[in-house]
Motif scaffolding. Structure first.
Motif, mmCIF file in Angstrom:
data_model
loop_
_atom_site.group_PDB
_atom_site.id
_atom_site.type_symbol
_atom_site.label_atom_id
_atom_site.label_comp_id
_atom_site.label_asym_id
_atom_site.label_seq_id
_atom_site.Cartn_x
_atom_site.Cartn_y
_atom_site.Cartn_z
ATOM 1 N N ILE A 1 0.938 -1.124 0.069
ATOM 2 C CA ILE A 1 0.024 -0.100 0.075
ATOM 3 C C ILE A 1 0.889 1.178 -0.070
ATOM 4 O O ILE A 1 2.083 1.289 0.578
ATOM 5 N N SER A 2 0.257 2.349 -0.530
ATOM 6 C CA SER A 2 0.933 3.544 -0.480
ATOM 7 C C SER A 2 1.462 4.113 1.037
ATOM 8 O O SER A 2 2.417 4.356 1.342
ATOM 9 N N ASP A 3 0.729 4.022 2.058
ATOM 10 C CA ASP A 3 0.668 4.090 3.293
ATOM 11 C C ASP A 3 -0.542 3.776 4.038
ATOM 12 O O ASP A 3 -1.627 3.972 3.647
ATOM 13 N N ILE A 4 -0.431 3.341 5.306
ATOM 14 C CA ILE A 4 -1.535 2.788 5.991
ATOM 15 C C ILE A 4 -2.553 3.858 6.085
ATOM 16 O O ILE A 4 -3.831 3.616 6.425
ATOM 17 N N LYS A 5 -2.243 5.425 6.387
ATOM 18 C CA LYS A 5 -3.173 6.103 6.683
ATOM 19 C C LYS A 5 -4.208 6.520 5.356
ATOM 20 O O LYS A 5 -5.208 7.029 5.535
ATOM 21 N N ASN A 6 -3.853 5.924 4.247
ATOM 22 C CA ASN A 6 -4.486 6.192 2.916
ATOM 23 C C ASN A 6 -5.694 5.098 2.774
ATOM 24 O O ASN A 6 -6.260 5.283 1.635
ATOM 25 N N ILE A 7 -5.552 4.081 3.268
ATOM 26 C CA ILE A 7 -6.164 2.897 3.063
ATOM 27 C C ILE A 7 -7.532 2.693 3.642
ATOM 28 O O ILE A 7 -7.994 3.230 4.729
ATOM 29 N N SER A 8 -8.626 2.360 2.972
ATOM 30 C CA SER A 8 -10.073 1.694 3.836
ATOM 31 C C SER A 8 -10.223 0.296 3.248
ATOM 32 O O SER A 8 -9.698 0.086 2.016
ATOM 33 N N ILE A 9 -11.121 -0.366 3.885
ATOM 34 C CA ILE A 9 -11.539 -1.804 3.506
ATOM 35 C C ILE A 9 -13.016 -1.742 3.623
ATOM 36 O O ILE A 9 -13.603 -1.562 4.752
ATOM 37 N N GLU A 10 -13.420 -2.030 2.542
ATOM 38 C CA GLU A 10 -14.823 -2.433 2.379
ATOM 39 C C GLU A 10 -15.569 -3.599 2.244
ATOM 40 O O GLU A 10 -14.590 -4.432 1.602
ATOM 41 N N GLY A 11 -16.527 -4.008 2.704
ATOM 42 C CA GLY A 11 -17.174 -5.438 2.308
ATOM 43 C C GLY A 11 -17.277 -6.029 3.714
ATOM 44 O O GLY A 11 -17.822 -7.424 3.657
ATOM 45 N N LEU A 12 -16.826 -5.618 4.816
ATOM 46 C CA LEU A 12 -17.102 -6.232 5.869
ATOM 47 C C LEU A 12 -18.010 -5.626 7.041
ATOM 48 O O LEU A 12 -17.994 -5.969 8.089
ATOM 49 N N GLN A 13 -18.418 -4.495 6.627
ATOM 50 C CA GLN A 13 -19.599 -3.793 7.127
ATOM 51 C C GLN A 13 -20.436 -4.804 7.921
ATOM 52 O O GLN A 13 -21.254 -5.787 7.056
ATOM 53 N N ASN A 14 -21.180 -4.392 8.953
ATOM 54 C CA ASN A 14 -22.146 -5.322 9.612
ATOM 55 C C ASN A 14 -21.726 -6.754 9.850
ATOM 56 O O ASN A 14 -22.663 -7.741 9.880
#
Ligand code: BG6
Length: 277
Positions: free
Chosen positions: A153-166
């Motif tokens: 990744i470019s930097d941990i502060k730039n990322i988000s992870i989708e698909g695990l909501q709820n």
């Protein structure tokens, strides 16, 4: 095109190239440690017999984690020598690599079962991995497993992870069960086993997206060691935690699988990278 390479200490890997990708897979652990720029690999990782590579996609099998005292953390497959069954150049944009591990004296001493573990890599515009466990013996056995992907990744502060909501996760740090609200952002140590996973997971890193699609996996691990744990990890520089996140496609915890004698189980993962338009 592919070439079997050997380091000075005898460590073997194959280098595979076609028009759309370049990959490297170690025979030890059937461990892919390069696929274009998708995967993170520690600059100080050891490439040595008996030591798991730090980065790429280690294979956790027949255990994810450290459930059994007799088995090493994450099982033994990642330090076992696989056989290279075949490499097929399907066309100039797709190469497949088939590798195999069978039970042997060493594995039977710590896990007394008879098995075949078939790994097939499809190396093209996307990377897909199929992990098939055959129970070739006369006793049923239970496995937990994971394709432990380290994403660059470019930097941990730039990322988000989708698909695990709820979805609920087991938080390995607090030992609590927690409900995931919203997308995941990481700003501290994270070590979680998500359950009931039924959607693609998307890692968003600035304009870049990495899509993970699995089959026969209902659990996923999200892991980043952050500052303090990184200092204690083997083969990791102090600031390594900024440059990777692990999203592991698994059958872990309650998602364990019992494979009856003569049966098979296939876990599949496809990883596709794209840029937002
Ligand atoms: C993750 C676990 O899957 O792997 C973490 O959730 C662990 O707890 C990490 O620290 C790395 O494990 P290892 O054995 O490769 O150092």
């Amino acid at each position: 095109m592919y070439t079997l390479k050997r380091l000075k200490n005898g460590f073997k890997y194959i280098e595979i190239k076609n028009d759309v990708m370049q990959a490297k897979i170690a025979l030890q652990g059937a461990h892919i440690f390069e696929f274009n720029k998708l995967l993170w690999l520690s600059e100080i990782s050891k490439f040595q017999e008996g030591v798991a590579i730090r980065g790429g996609i280690p294979l956790c099998w027949p255990r994810f984690g450290s459930l059994d005292v007799k088995l090493p953390q994450h099982g033994f497959a990642r330090t076992q020598m696989f056989e290279l069954v075949k490499v097929e150049e399907i066309n100039n944009r797709l190469t497949t690599v088939h590798m195999l591990l069978k039970d042997n004296k060493e594995t039977r001493e710590i896990w007394d079962y008879t098995f075949e573990l078939h790994l097939v890599f499809n190396l093209g515009e996307s990377l897909s991995i199929s992990l098939r466990t055959d129970n070739t013996g006369t006793k049923d056995f239970m496995i937990t497993q994971a394709l432990h992907s380290y994403f660059s990744i470019s930097d941990i502060k730039n990322i988000s992870i989708e698909g695990l909501q709820n979805r609920y996760y087991h938080d390995a740090l607090s030992e609590k069960k927690v409900l995931q609200k919203g997308t995941i952002k990481i700003c501290q140590e994270v070590d979680r086993v998500y359950e009931g996973v039924d959607k693609d997971i998307v890692l968003q890193d600035g304009q870049r997206k990495v899509h993970l699609r699995t089959k026969n996996s209902a659990s996923a691990i999200v892991w980043n060691p952050w500052i303090e744990k990184t200092k204690k990890m083997s083969a990791m520089k102090r600031d390594a935690y900024k440059k990777f996140v692990c999203i592991e496609s698994a059958n872990a915890f309650d998602d364990f699988k019992t494979i009856q004698a003569g049966d098979s189980y296939i876990l599949k993962l496809e990883i596709q990278e794209s840029e937002n338009g």
